[in-house]
Write a protein that holds these residues in place. Structure first.
Motif, PDB file in Angstrom:
ATOM      1  N   LYS A 161      22.941  27.257 -25.405  1.00 12.01           N
ATOM      2  CA  LYS A 161      23.064  28.093 -26.597  1.00 12.01           C
ATOM      3  C   LYS A 161      24.045  27.440 -27.553  1.00 12.01           C
ATOM      4  O   LYS A 161      25.002  26.795 -27.135  1.00 12.01           O
ATOM      5  N   LEU A 219      25.166  27.088 -32.138  1.00 14.70           N
ATOM      6  CA  LEU A 219      25.194  27.634 -33.479  1.00 14.70           C
ATOM      7  C   LEU A 219      24.994  26.498 -34.478  1.00 14.70           C
ATOM      8  O   LEU A 219      25.703  25.492 -34.427  1.00 14.70           O
ATOM      9  N   ARG A 278      25.371  25.439 -38.285  1.00 18.96           N
ATOM     10  CA  ARG A 278      26.214  25.906 -39.388  1.00 18.96           C
ATOM     11  C   ARG A 278      26.097  24.932 -40.561  1.00 18.96           C
ATOM     12  O   ARG A 278      26.171  23.714 -40.383  1.00 18.96           O
ATOM     13  N   ARG A 307      28.080  26.674 -27.852  1.00 20.14           N
ATOM     14  CA  ARG A 307      28.774  27.952 -27.652  1.00 20.14           C
ATOM     15  C   ARG A 307      29.697  27.953 -26.445  1.00 20.14           C
ATOM     16  O   ARG A 307      30.674  28.684 -26.418  1.00 20.14           O
ATOM     17  N   ASN A 338      32.622  25.970 -27.873  1.00 16.77           N
ATOM     18  CA  ASN A 338      32.880  26.330 -29.257  1.00 16.77           C
ATOM     19  C   ASN A 338      33.499  25.183 -30.054  1.00 16.77           C
ATOM     20  O   ASN A 338      34.458  25.364 -30.806  1.00 16.77           O
TER      21      ASN A 338
END
Length: 71
Positions: free
Chosen positions: A14, A16, A18, A34, A37
């Motif tokens: 998983k 993100l 951006r 994720r 992070n």
């Protein structure tokens, strides 16, 4: 998704995606994992240099950042 030969292999982690403007004023496309992070990939995108679109051949959430200069 890493490439193996002429195919891409799904990355099940998983993350993100951006898009934002950095301190220097350039547009950055970043991928953050994720689990830790942290930014794993950071591409600087100049206007009209690339497109970000959904891959229609996939039934899932698969998108591509396609640069006009590269295959």
């Amino acid at each position: 998704m890493p490439m193996e030969g002429n195919r891409v292999i799904p990355d099940s982690r998983k993350g993100l995606a951006r898009i934002g403007r950095g301190e220097e004023g350039l547009i950055h496309f970043q991928w953050l994992g994720r689990s830790l992070n942290i930014v794993e990939d950071d591409q600087i995108v100049f206007p009209d240099e690339a497109i970000f679109e959904k891959v229609n051949q996939s039934s899932g959430r698969v998108y591509i950042l396609k640069f006009h200069m590269n295959d």
